[in-house]
Enzyme design. Structure first.
Site, short mmCIF file in Angstrom:
data_model
loop_
_atom_site.label_atom_id
_atom_site.label_comp_id
_atom_site.label_asym_id
_atom_site.label_seq_id
_atom_site.Cartn_x
_atom_site.Cartn_y
_atom_site.Cartn_z
N GLN A 121 -24.47 -4.02 -23.31
CA GLN A 121 -25.16 -4.99 -24.17
C GLN A 121 -24.33 -6.24 -24.49
O GLN A 121 -24.68 -7.00 -25.38
CB GLN A 121 -25.57 -4.33 -25.51
N THR A 122 -23.22 -6.45 -23.77
CA THR A 122 -22.34 -7.57 -24.10
C THR A 122 -21.86 -8.25 -22.81
O THR A 122 -21.55 -7.56 -21.83
CB THR A 122 -21.12 -7.10 -24.91
N CYS B 23 -25.59 -15.46 -0.10
CA CYS B 23 -25.58 -13.99 -0.23
C CYS B 23 -25.04 -13.32 1.03
O CYS B 23 -25.52 -13.59 2.14
CB CYS B 23 -26.98 -13.49 -0.52
N GLY C 23 -20.47 -6.16 -32.23
CA GLY C 23 -21.81 -5.62 -32.40
C GLY C 23 -21.97 -4.20 -31.87
O GLY C 23 -21.06 -3.65 -31.25
N ARG D 273 -9.79 -4.84 -14.23
CA ARG D 273 -9.70 -4.60 -12.78
C ARG D 273 -8.26 -4.65 -12.28
O ARG D 273 -8.02 -4.60 -11.07
CB ARG D 273 -10.55 -5.63 -12.03
N TYR E 149 -25.16 6.28 -16.30
CA TYR E 149 -24.65 5.05 -15.69
C TYR E 149 -23.16 4.87 -15.96
O TYR E 149 -22.37 4.62 -15.05
CB TYR E 149 -25.42 3.83 -16.20
N GLU F 88 -16.16 -0.38 -19.92
CA GLU F 88 -17.56 -0.05 -19.67
C GLU F 88 -18.35 0.08 -20.97
O GLU F 88 -19.50 -0.36 -21.05
CB GLU F 88 -17.67 1.24 -18.85
#
Length: 323
Positions: A36-37, A181, A75, A19, A114, A31
């Protein structure tokens, strides 16, 4: 709601290395790694990867083995193969400049809707539709339509990253922090006191369990390793020989049939369980000895330079700690 979320994000955004700027190459790598991580796991890999491959050209020029080595332990190694192939496409087709158009980004290897949308919105401020893995396809399509309306004419980059941070820090799947929130007033789950029930995300996953005899095969100070073929699980990574057989004696027979070499069974080392997303390996690790050196044998120093699968890294560590 959108303005509240964007304002909250700008005041509370988490500090991640990807960022620091809006470089599409940096965002692309992050990304893909974040698929999955977890973010905490990705940070050191991301920093190390960019240190070794600071731009598209450096990545495209590297060998696949070098890319795998930087990915070692993360992985889902097909991700590494895809970014390597995509870097070469970008170098040849776009002169090393990461493409700007959504469809061009989507056409790259390993990039779905996505990820293409995330890169488009974060790097270029474009609008896109979010596709979460929520059980059924019809629900995903409904989310598409809702998000398209929510994001229209707003800061897409801040909105999407804000939504990501909100989900990671406040709107958690279990025990969400609703009182903190920023968009609580617009939340029907909060209003109807269903925040500990929703969202419903029931995935049907059939896991396959495979039992192997895994062989640490040595001759003096060298280890016999094989490289997995392209296209399969752990493709192109190195590992120890393993067979789906019932005993180490059957392993010896299978090895002799495949490699025409005799083995001596030395010792049982350990039983190791390794879990993948859709399968589990139960590896019964044995030490075998060759009576001579053959091809594909490596010292520990040489193994340290090879991309070894995480499962077989566990095997090697178990063997080394057995002394």
């Amino acid at each position: 709601m959108q303005k509240q979320l964007i304002k909250w994000y700008q005041e509370n955004k988490r500090d991640f290395p990807w960022r620091k700027d809006q470089d599409p190459y940096h965002i692309w790598i992050s990304e893909i790694m974040l698929q999955q991580t977890t973010t905490e796991t990705v940070i050191p890999y991301y920093n190390r990867f960019l240190k070794n491959f600071p731009n598209v050209e450096a990545l495209a020029s590297a060998s696949l083995e070098e890319v795998y080595k930087m990915w070692e332990g993360l992985g889902y190694y097909r991700r590494a193969k895809h970014i390597h192939e995509s870097a070469q496409i970008i170098l040849e087709k776009y002169q090393g400049v990461f493409p700007y158009e959504y469809d061009a980004i989507l056409s790259l290897k390993g990039i779905g809707e996505y990820t293409a949308g995330a890169i488009s919105s974060i790097a270029y401020g474009k609008h896109y539709l979010i596709k979460e893995n929520i059980a059924e396809t019809k629900v995903q399509k409904k989310i598409y339509q809702i998000v398209q309306e929510l994001i229209l004419n707003h800061d897409a980059s801040a909105y999407n990253q804000g939504m990501t941070d909100l989900g990671a820090t406040i709107c958690k799947p279990v025990h969400p922090l609703c009182l903190e929130c920023p968009i609580q007033k617009g939340c029907l789950a909060f209003k109807k006191k269903q925040m500990d029930v929703l969202p419903i995300n029931i995935k049907k996953i059939k896991k396959q369990e495979i039992s192997y005899i895994t062989g640490i095969i040595t001759y003096q100070n060298k280890y016999f390793l094989i490289q997995n073929p392209p296209g399969g699980l752990l493709e192109n990574l190195y590992g120890f020989v393993q067979y789906d057989v019932e005993s180490p004696y059957s392993f010896v027979s299978s090895f002799q049939e495949e490699y025409q070499q005799n083995l001596i069974i030395q010792a049982h080392i350990k039983d190791i369980k390794h879990v993948f997303s859709h399968r589990t390996w139960r590896m019964h690790v044995y030490h075998f000895i060759l009576d001579k050196e053959i091809e594909n044998m490596y010292t520990l120093e040489e193994i340290n330079q090879l991309p070894l699968s995480t499962a077989h890294m566990k095997v090697l560590k178990a063997y080394l700690s057995s002394f």
